[in-house]
Design a protein around this motif. Structure first.
Motif, PDB file in Angstrom:
ATOM      1  N   ARG A  38      40.825  14.429 -17.583  1.00 12.87           N
ATOM      2  CA  ARG A  38      40.193  12.453 -18.585  1.00 12.87           C
ATOM      3  C   ARG A  38      41.762  11.945 -17.997  1.00 12.87           C
ATOM      4  O   ARG A  38      41.461  10.547 -17.497  1.00 12.87           O
ATOM      5  CB  ARG A  38      40.367  13.121 -19.805  1.00 12.87           C
ATOM      6  CG  ARG A  38      39.330  13.421 -20.229  1.00 12.87           C
ATOM      7  CD  ARG A  38      38.818  14.051 -21.943  1.00 12.87           C
ATOM      8  NE  ARG A  38      37.128  14.120 -21.569  1.00 12.87           N
ATOM      9  CZ  ARG A  38      37.006  14.711 -23.289  1.00 12.87           C
ATOM     10  NH1 ARG A  38      37.732  14.443 -23.742  1.00 12.87           N
ATOM     11  NH2 ARG A  38      35.659  15.024 -23.092  1.00 12.87           N
ATOM     12  N   GLU A  42      41.755   8.787 -16.034  1.00 16.84           N
ATOM     13  CA  GLU A  42      41.978   7.129 -15.947  1.00 16.84           C
ATOM     14  C   GLU A  42      43.163   7.184 -15.440  1.00 16.84           C
ATOM     15  O   GLU A  42      43.033   5.958 -14.407  1.00 16.84           O
ATOM     16  CB  GLU A  42      42.029   7.745 -17.659  1.00 16.84           C
ATOM     17  CG  GLU A  42      41.860   7.221 -18.469  1.00 16.84           C
ATOM     18  CD  GLU A  42      41.571   7.682 -19.829  1.00 16.84           C
ATOM     19  OE1 GLU A  42      41.713   6.734 -20.301  1.00 16.84           O
ATOM     20  OE2 GLU A  42      41.542   8.871 -20.909  1.00 16.84           O
ATOM     21  N   TYR A  45      41.428   6.336 -11.767  1.00 14.73           N
ATOM     22  CA  TYR A  45      39.999   4.506 -11.853  1.00 14.73           C
ATOM     23  C   TYR A  45      41.157   3.688 -12.148  1.00 14.73           C
ATOM     24  O   TYR A  45      40.772   2.769 -11.796  1.00 14.73           O
ATOM     25  CB  TYR A  45      39.887   5.488 -13.580  1.00 14.73           C
ATOM     26  CG  TYR A  45      38.649   4.126 -13.755  1.00 14.73           C
ATOM     27  CD1 TYR A  45      37.311   4.202 -12.382  1.00 14.73           C
ATOM     28  CD2 TYR A  45      39.434   2.890 -14.607  1.00 14.73           C
ATOM     29  CE1 TYR A  45      36.939   3.144 -12.665  1.00 14.73           C
ATOM     30  CE2 TYR A  45      37.821   2.159 -14.564  1.00 14.73           C
ATOM     31  CZ  TYR A  45      37.033   1.989 -14.068  1.00 14.73           C
ATOM     32  OH  TYR A  45      36.479   0.874 -13.827  1.00 14.73           O
ATOM     33  N   GLU A  46      41.953   3.856 -12.918  1.00  9.23           N
ATOM     34  CA  GLU A  46      42.895   2.790 -13.216  1.00  9.23           C
ATOM     35  C   GLU A  46      43.884   2.027 -12.224  1.00  9.23           C
ATOM     36  O   GLU A  46      44.300   0.841 -12.173  1.00  9.23           O
ATOM     37  CB  GLU A  46      44.003   2.812 -14.396  1.00  9.23           C
ATOM     38  CG  GLU A  46      43.972   1.165 -14.865  1.00  9.23           C
ATOM     39  CD  GLU A  46      45.190   1.553 -16.593  1.00  9.23           C
ATOM     40  OE1 GLU A  46      45.876   0.845 -15.995  1.00  9.23           O
ATOM     41  OE2 GLU A  46      45.001   2.083 -17.540  1.00  9.23           O
ATOM     42  N   LEU A  74      49.471   5.957 -20.394  1.00  4.48           N
ATOM     43  CA  LEU A  74      48.772   7.117 -20.010  1.00  4.48           C
ATOM     44  C   LEU A  74      49.215   8.312 -20.676  1.00  4.48           C
ATOM     45  O   LEU A  74      48.902   8.818 -22.061  1.00  4.48           O
ATOM     46  CB  LEU A  74      47.008   7.409 -18.942  1.00  4.48           C
ATOM     47  CG  LEU A  74      46.736   5.911 -18.556  1.00  4.48           C
ATOM     48  CD1 LEU A  74      46.143   6.689 -16.750  1.00  4.48           C
ATOM     49  CD2 LEU A  74      46.000   5.976 -19.262  1.00  4.48           C
TER      50      LEU A  74
END
Length: 91
Positions: A38, A42, A45-46, A74
């Motif tokens: 995850r 993230e 994606y970011e 993150l």
């Protein structure tokens, strides 16, 4: 329990679904595989959303600092959600 629950019977005897083995963390590990996945999703994606908005293609020279910055943000977020067992996980 299986006799009193038709769903459990279906899972166990018909579909042959067995309970998962208990997952134990290795010494020095912090996040399990799902949590790590995850975090990485993230991060990617970011990162890709940010550079795509600028119509840029990924480049180590141009974006190393950006991806490190996103990763640090993150990691701090995940440290609050799932506190690490000790500081040794960072070594």
């Amino acid at each position: 329990m299986l006799a009193s629950c038709p769903f459990s019977y279906l899972l166990y005897y018909i579909l042959k679904v067995r309970p998962l083995e208990e997952v134990t963390a290795e010494k020095g590990e912090w996040l399990d595989a799902l949590q790590r996945g995850r975090l990485l999703h993230e991060l990617f994606y970011e990162f890709m959303t940010g550079i795509s908005a600028k119509k840029e293609k990924p480049s180590v020279k141009l974006h190393q600092g950006l991806i490190e910055q996103i990763a640090e943000k993150l990691i701090k977020k995940y440290m609050e959600l799932v506190p690490p067992p000790s500081e040794a996980v960072y070594e």
